[in-house]
Design a protein around this motif. Structure first.
Motif, mmCIF file in Angstrom:
data_model
loop_
_atom_site.group_PDB
_atom_site.id
_atom_site.type_symbol
_atom_site.label_atom_id
_atom_site.label_comp_id
_atom_site.label_asym_id
_atom_site.label_seq_id
_atom_site.Cartn_x
_atom_site.Cartn_y
_atom_site.Cartn_z
ATOM 1 N N VAL A 268 0.827 -1.208 0.000
ATOM 2 C CA VAL A 268 0.000 0.000 0.000
ATOM 3 C C VAL A 268 0.862 1.260 0.000
ATOM 4 O O VAL A 268 0.516 2.263 -0.639
ATOM 5 N N ARG A 269 1.998 1.230 0.718
ATOM 6 C CA ARG A 269 2.850 2.421 0.759
ATOM 7 C C ARG A 269 3.273 2.866 -0.640
ATOM 8 O O ARG A 269 3.362 4.058 -0.930
ATOM 9 N N GLY A 270 3.543 1.898 -1.518
ATOM 10 C CA GLY A 270 3.953 2.238 -2.871
ATOM 11 C C GLY A 270 2.872 2.924 -3.673
ATOM 12 O O GLY A 270 3.175 3.651 -4.635
ATOM 13 N N SER A 271 1.610 2.724 -3.312
ATOM 14 C CA SER A 271 0.502 3.348 -4.049
ATOM 15 C C SER A 271 0.362 4.827 -3.744
ATOM 16 O O SER A 271 -0.303 5.555 -4.482
ATOM 17 N N TRP A 272 0.985 5.287 -2.653
ATOM 18 C CA TRP A 272 0.795 6.685 -2.250
ATOM 19 C C TRP A 272 1.454 7.676 -3.208
ATOM 20 O O TRP A 272 1.035 8.831 -3.295
ATOM 21 N N GLU A 273 2.500 7.230 -3.933
ATOM 22 C CA GLU A 273 3.191 8.166 -4.815
ATOM 23 C C GLU A 273 2.291 8.651 -5.947
ATOM 24 O O GLU A 273 2.586 9.669 -6.572
ATOM 25 N N HIS A 274 1.189 7.948 -6.188
ATOM 26 C CA HIS A 274 0.274 8.351 -7.257
ATOM 27 C C HIS A 274 -0.975 9.043 -6.701
ATOM 28 O O HIS A 274 -1.919 9.306 -7.445
ATOM 29 N N GLN A 275 -0.985 9.319 -5.393
ATOM 30 C CA GLN A 275 -2.141 9.954 -4.771
ATOM 31 C C GLN A 275 -1.747 11.270 -4.109
ATOM 32 O O GLN A 275 -0.598 11.456 -3.714
ATOM 33 N N GLN A 276 -2.708 12.157 -3.974
ATOM 34 C CA GLN A 276 -2.480 13.437 -3.319
ATOM 35 C C GLN A 276 -2.759 13.332 -1.823
ATOM 36 O O GLN A 276 -3.540 12.489 -1.378
ATOM 37 N N MET A 277 -2.101 14.191 -1.057
ATOM 38 C CA MET A 277 -2.422 14.318 0.358
ATOM 39 C C MET A 277 -3.835 14.882 0.502
ATOM 40 O O MET A 277 -4.269 15.713 -0.302
ATOM 41 N N ASP A 278 -4.558 14.408 1.497
ATOM 42 C CA ASP A 278 -5.908 14.914 1.760
ATOM 43 C C ASP A 278 -5.843 16.431 1.971
ATOM 44 O O ASP A 278 -5.107 16.917 2.834
ATOM 45 N N PRO A 279 -6.595 17.223 1.185
ATOM 46 C CA PRO A 279 -6.501 18.688 1.280
ATOM 47 C C PRO A 279 -7.005 19.244 2.608
ATOM 48 O O PRO A 279 -6.771 20.421 2.899
ATOM 49 N N ARG A 280 -7.671 18.427 3.425
ATOM 50 C CA ARG A 280 -8.110 18.896 4.744
ATOM 51 C C ARG A 280 -6.954 19.028 5.722
ATOM 52 O O ARG A 280 -7.099 19.647 6.788
ATOM 53 N N LEU A 281 -5.823 18.441 5.385
ATOM 54 C CA LEU A 281 -4.664 18.454 6.272
ATOM 55 C C LEU A 281 -3.742 19.627 5.951
ATOM 56 O O LEU A 281 -3.622 20.024 4.789
ATOM 57 N N PRO A 282 -3.053 20.160 6.968
ATOM 58 C CA PRO A 282 -3.115 19.767 8.372
ATOM 59 C C PRO A 282 -4.411 20.248 9.036
ATOM 60 O O PRO A 282 -4.931 21.316 8.704
ATOM 61 N N LEU A 283 -4.916 19.441 9.963
ATOM 62 C CA LEU A 283 -6.113 19.825 10.704
ATOM 63 C C LEU A 283 -5.812 20.902 11.733
ATOM 64 O O LEU A 283 -6.687 21.700 12.077
ATOM 65 N N THR A 284 -4.578 20.909 12.275
ATOM 66 C CA THR A 284 -4.213 21.892 13.288
ATOM 67 C C THR A 284 -2.810 22.418 13.044
ATOM 68 O O THR A 284 -2.013 21.818 12.334
ATOM 69 N N SER A 285 -2.524 23.563 13.666
ATOM 70 C CA SER A 285 -1.206 24.156 13.684
ATOM 71 C C SER A 285 -1.009 24.770 15.070
ATOM 72 O O SER A 285 -1.801 24.515 15.982
ATOM 73 N N THR A 286 -0.012 25.619 15.230
ATOM 74 C CA THR A 286 0.173 26.259 16.529
ATOM 75 C C THR A 286 -0.788 27.411 16.755
ATOM 76 O O THR A 286 -0.854 27.970 17.841
ATOM 77 N N THR A 287 -1.555 27.768 15.721
ATOM 78 C CA THR A 287 -2.571 28.820 15.840
ATOM 79 C C THR A 287 -3.911 28.188 16.180
ATOM 80 O O THR A 287 -4.377 27.276 15.491
ATOM 81 N N GLU A 288 -4.526 28.661 17.257
ATOM 82 C CA GLU A 288 -5.837 28.139 17.666
ATOM 83 C C GLU A 288 -6.856 28.377 16.563
ATOM 84 O O GLU A 288 -6.952 29.449 15.994
ATOM 85 N N ARG A 289 -7.611 27.334 16.238
ATOM 86 C CA ARG A 289 -8.659 27.501 15.233
ATOM 87 C C ARG A 289 -9.984 27.019 15.798
ATOM 88 O O ARG A 289 -10.023 26.136 16.658
ATOM 89 N N ARG A 290 -11.033 27.589 15.322
ATOM 90 C CA ARG A 290 -12.362 27.206 15.787
ATOM 91 C C ARG A 290 -13.069 26.395 14.725
ATOM 92 O O ARG A 290 -13.056 26.751 13.540
ATOM 93 N N ARG A 291 -13.619 25.299 15.160
ATOM 94 C CA ARG A 291 -14.377 24.443 14.245
ATOM 95 C C ARG A 291 -15.757 25.042 13.994
ATOM 96 O O ARG A 291 -16.324 25.667 14.884
ATOM 97 N N PRO A 292 -16.289 24.861 12.783
ATOM 98 C CA PRO A 292 -17.641 25.384 12.514
ATOM 99 C C PRO A 292 -18.677 24.692 13.371
ATOM 100 O O PRO A 292 -18.516 23.550 13.777
#
Length: 292
Positions: A268-292
């Motif tokens: 499965v790891r080899g299949s990742w080179e043909h796929q994009q990272m989920d655009p929802r990521l990163p879910l968090t950073s060092t800046t506080e964010r509020r969920r809808p």
């Protein structure tokens, strides 16, 4: 001990959750969780364990012997990357939460006494792993590469709803070339729905010859899965419900996080080179964010 622990099942005042080497039936890894009301404090000693104070929600003052640090913390595990504090073995500790909060204390049985110190959120390496529906975020706050400790290894993993993480299934139960023997704890939080309904995720653990274990369980916020050995993964986030888990690891050997993929699923790891990272990521950073 049962490998699946429901929230509150191992409560011992002042802790909501207590996992120790003794009650887990292994040698090194541990975890406690404190749920403090406004202005409440809790005092304890670390004994033979090194620990980290990791805010899950809220901030706190941490006094260790005659030193003190203040943790800003966060609104929730889904709102930002948090700061933390390292507690040495043989220390007297008090945690006070002026506005209340919930705090995890991952731990490891240790022999070296390192200094009490503050870990800033800005120094936590944030890694995006996998791709496609195996995309996830890993906050490497206490890995051998990011933070000094005697035996403790701990990371946070955030998985967007509908994705799988801890995948391909992997293990770290035999010391040898490319693998270290580490006991592991998974502590879960699941984001609620927009209406406030609680969510759930799922965790799989299975054995191999000489290592008999079989877990396939629904997990909710505050639940824990203990993994003394065996293949573990996937950790599954249900569609619509982001999944958080805290991984706590320790073992007898060198402080390294080396694992082996289940050869049946390693492709499965080899299949990742043909796929994009989920655009929802990163879910968090060092800046506080509020969920809808």
């Amino acid at each position: 001990m049962n490998r699946l622990l429901r929230r509150g099942q191992t409560a011992v005042t002042p802790f909501e959750l207590v996992v120790t080497p003794q009650n887990a039936g292994w040698g090194y890894s541990g975890l406690r969780v404190l749920d403090l009301t406004i202005g409440q404090r809790a005092s304890f000693t670390t004994g033979d364990d090194e620990m980290i104070v990791l805010p899950l929600s809220g901030g706190c003052d941490v006094t260790c012997d005659d030193e003190r640090v203040t943790l800003t913390g966060r609104r929730s595990v889904f709102s930002r990357v948090t700061d933390f504090a390292y507690l040495p073995i043989g220390s007297a500790v008090t945690i006070r939460a002026a506005n209340g909060g919930r705090f995890a204390l991952p731990s490891a049985r240790a022999t070296q006494r390192l200094p009490f110190r503050y870990g800033p959120a800005e120094s936590v390496p944030v890694e995006l792993r996998g791709a496609g529906q195996a995309s996830r975020q890993v906050n490497n706050f206490c890995t051998p590469e990011s933070f000094e400790a005697d035996r403790l290894i701990a990371v946070e993993v955030l998985t967007p709803g509908g994705n799988w993480s801890s995948y391909p299934p992997h293990k770290h139960d035999e010391a040898g070339a490319g693998e270290t023997a580490l006991e592991e704890i998974y502590y879960f939080e699941v984001a609620g729905s927009p209406t406030g309904a609680p969510g759930a995720g799922f965790q799989r653990v299975y054995g191999h010859p000489g290592f008999d274990i079989d877990v396939c369980a629904e997990v909710r916020s505050g639940d824990v899965v203990l993994i003394p050995y065996g293949w573990h993964g996937p950790s599954m986030a249900a569609p619509g419900y982001d999944l958080y888990y805290l991984n706590v690891m320790a073992g007898a050997g060198e402080r390294k996080w080396l694992f082996s993929d289940d050869p049946v699923h390693a492709w499965v790891r080899g299949s990742w080179e043909h796929q994009q990272m989920d655009p929802r990521l990163p879910l968090t950073s060092t800046t506080e964010r509020r969920r809808p």
